[in-house]
Design a protein around this motif. Structure first.
Motif, PDB file in Angstrom:
ATOM      1  N   UNK A 130      41.187  43.839  39.709  1.00  0.00           N
ATOM      2  CA  UNK A 130      40.487  43.226  38.578  1.00  0.00           C
ATOM      3  C   UNK A 130      40.144  44.198  37.450  1.00  0.00           C
ATOM      4  N   UNK A 131      41.161  44.845  36.916  1.00  0.00           N
ATOM      5  CA  UNK A 131      40.965  45.638  35.703  1.00  0.00           C
ATOM      6  C   UNK A 131      40.786  44.657  34.548  1.00  0.00           C
ATOM      7  N   UNK A 132      39.645  44.697  33.905  1.00  0.00           N
ATOM      8  CA  UNK A 132      39.450  43.869  32.715  1.00  0.00           C
ATOM      9  C   UNK A 132      39.612  44.772  31.520  1.00  0.00           C
ATOM     10  N   UNK A 133      38.476  45.166  30.914  1.00  0.00           N
ATOM     11  CA  UNK A 133      38.552  46.146  29.837  1.00  0.00           C
ATOM     12  C   UNK A 133      38.766  47.549  30.409  1.00  0.00           C
ATOM     13  N   UNK A 134      38.536  47.703  31.693  1.00  0.00           N
ATOM     14  CA  UNK A 134      38.799  48.985  32.354  1.00  0.00           C
ATOM     15  C   UNK A 134      40.298  49.294  32.337  1.00  0.00           C
ATOM     16  N   UNK A 152      38.086  40.532  27.600  1.00  0.00           N
ATOM     17  CA  UNK A 152      37.786  39.418  28.507  1.00  0.00           C
ATOM     18  C   UNK A 152      37.109  38.241  27.812  1.00  0.00           C
ATOM     19  N   UNK A 153      36.221  38.536  26.867  1.00  0.00           N
ATOM     20  CA  UNK A 153      35.500  37.457  26.182  1.00  0.00           C
ATOM     21  C   UNK A 153      35.938  37.448  24.729  1.00  0.00           C
ATOM     22  N   UNK A 182      35.226  35.837  21.715  1.00  0.00           N
ATOM     23  CA  UNK A 182      34.402  35.001  20.850  1.00  0.00           C
ATOM     24  C   UNK A 182      33.672  35.888  19.862  1.00  0.00           C
ATOM     25  N   UNK A 204      29.859  38.853  19.615  1.00  0.00           N
ATOM     26  CA  UNK A 204      29.604  39.769  20.725  1.00  0.00           C
ATOM     27  C   UNK A 204      29.883  41.220  20.345  1.00  0.00           C
ATOM     28  N   UNK A 249      31.643  44.517  22.098  1.00  0.00           N
ATOM     29  CA  UNK A 249      32.072  44.185  23.459  1.00  0.00           C
ATOM     30  C   UNK A 249      33.582  44.091  23.624  1.00  0.00           C
ATOM     31  N   UNK A 288      36.052  47.571  23.733  1.00  0.00           N
ATOM     32  CA  UNK A 288      36.029  48.630  24.735  1.00  0.00           C
ATOM     33  C   UNK A 288      37.411  48.794  25.370  1.00  0.00           C
ATOM     34  N   UNK A 335      44.313  39.408  27.050  1.00  0.00           N
ATOM     35  CA  UNK A 335      43.017  38.851  27.447  1.00  0.00           C
ATOM     36  C   UNK A 335      42.963  38.577  28.945  1.00  0.00           C
ATOM     37  N   UNK A 336      43.882  39.180  29.701  1.00  0.00           N
ATOM     38  CA  UNK A 336      43.974  38.831  31.117  1.00  0.00           C
ATOM     39  C   UNK A 336      43.583  40.010  32.022  1.00  0.00           C
ATOM     40  N   UNK A 337      42.871  39.692  33.119  1.00  0.00           N
ATOM     41  CA  UNK A 337      42.505  40.710  34.099  1.00  0.00           C
ATOM     42  C   UNK A 337      43.731  41.061  34.947  1.00  0.00           C
ATOM     43  N   UNK A 338      43.781  42.297  35.423  1.00  0.00           N
ATOM     44  CA  UNK A 338      44.943  42.764  36.173  1.00  0.00           C
ATOM     45  C   UNK A 338      44.534  43.501  37.434  1.00  0.00           C
TER      46      UNK A 338
END
Lengths: 207, 161
Positions: B26-30, B96-97, B99, B102, B105, B108, B135-138
């Protein structure tokens, strides 16, 4: 300046009190919105490391919905309401009378209902915080996402990751009048400066 | 198939040699960076959360792209890896978000990608393949025996890296 992992038991109890009040507010608000009685179990408020928090919530790869808002005003930070499948199913059934199979099938209408419920939950916690402290806290317009919960949770973690290795998590179960029990999970992250301000304002900061 | 799996958490790094699979979920912005010396089959995977280390005490170098990559290279060299042979593959850095309202956010992820790119360039490490942004987690998997990576995402077919 005290960090999350340096809090003593009295300071932690104060955060627990905010968590309990917020959860109570949230149950009342949710109950009003869906027109049914909602009870809560004693909420758990924990300060955890990142990886521990992700395990606590059920593992990184599970798909979930998240509603995220910034706190602005005298307290700054982020709140993330994690809407797991069981919660989403209950909300969509009660609010829209729709069944829920999978996050793949969410439509615009479902998403706006989930965003609104998340917004109500978040406001319940920020209201508890500002009620106790007499400070102004405004939650921003909430953002919504569906993806792996580890990646969603990393968003508030990254926002203040430069300041702290820990995050505050609140967990409880909502018990609906049909005896269905649905978990509710939130990450509440005032930034470190706001955390200190908050505890000082409540007269418990030991520094 | 490899039998031993090593799971890498956030702000964490693990290494394996000759066999084994490195996984970070679950790498998001990481950003996940795989560094690999194909000659001695030594692979390392580091999961960083923020772009640049500005901590005064520098207690957690693996949390940041710049110090995380450098620390990983240092530990690989202690295991006998040669800088000139090490190649990199990376994934993550999503937003991830999506909108307005924010603030920073959403950036990052992008800043993590840029910092990882710059650090690899400065350290003279060749980036052979990446799956970043969007925009997808990996979830990133890396087979140390073959040097092949895989990316698993929600609602997207598996990618080979």
């Amino acid at each position: 300046m005290k960090n999350y992992n340096e809090l003593n038991s009295m300071e932690l109890d104060t955060l627990r009190e905010i968590g309990s009040m917020g959860t109570g507010n949230a149950a009342t608000a949710l109950s009003g919105m869906i027109g049914r009685r909602v009870r809560i179990e004693m909420p758990e408020v924990r300060i955890m490391g990142y990886n521990e928090a992700i395990d606590w919530i059920g593992g990184p790869e599970i798909i979930t919905a998240g509603v995220l808002a910034r706190m602005e005003g005298e307290i700054n930070g982020i709140i993330l309401c994690i809407e797991q499948a069981a919660f989403v199913e209950q909300v969509l059934t009660c609010v829209l009378g729709r069944s829920f199979q999978s996050f793949d099938d969410l439509e615009e209408m479902d998403i706006s209902a989930l965003r609104e419920v998340g917004n109500i939950m978040i406001s319940a916690y920020t209201n508890a915080m500002s009620g106790l402290t007499n400070m102004k806290i405004r939650p921003s317009v909430p953002a919504f996402a569906v993806d792996m919960q580890g990646a969603i949770m990393a968003v508030p973690m990254a926002e203040f990751g430069g300041q702290s290795d820990c995050i505050m998590a609140i967990g409880t179960n909502f018990i609906f009048d049909d005896d269905r029990t649905v978990p509710c999970r939130l990450l509440m992250s005032p930034d470190v400066r706001s955390l200190n301000f908050l505890l000082r304002k409540l007269g418990v900061l030991d520094d | 198939m490899t039998s031993n799996k090593l799971t890498i958490g956030i702000a964490d790094m693990k290494m394996a040699q000759r066999e084994g699979e490195l996984i970070t979920y679950a790498l998001g912005s990481c950003v996940g960076v795989c560094l690999y010396d194909p000659v001695i089959k030594l692979g390392a995977l580091v999961h960083v959360m923020l772009p640049i280390n500005m901590e005064t005490g520098r207690t957690s170098p693996l949390k940041y792209a710049d110090t995380g990559i450098r620390e990983t290279l240092r530990r690989m060299e202690l295991q006998g890896a040669k800088r000139s042979r090490i190649v990199a593959k990376m994934a993550g850095g999503a937003r991830m978000f999506d909108t307005p309202g924010c603030g920073s956010l959403g950036n990052i992820g992008q800043r993590n990608i840029e910092s990882a790119h710059m650090t690899l360039k400065r350290e003279n490490i060749r980036l052979v393949k990446e799956d970043v942004g969007g925009t997808v987690a990996r979830t990133m998997l890396f087979d140390v025996a073959t040097g092949v990576g895989r990316i698993r995402s929600y609602n997207r077919p598996e990618q080979i890296l």
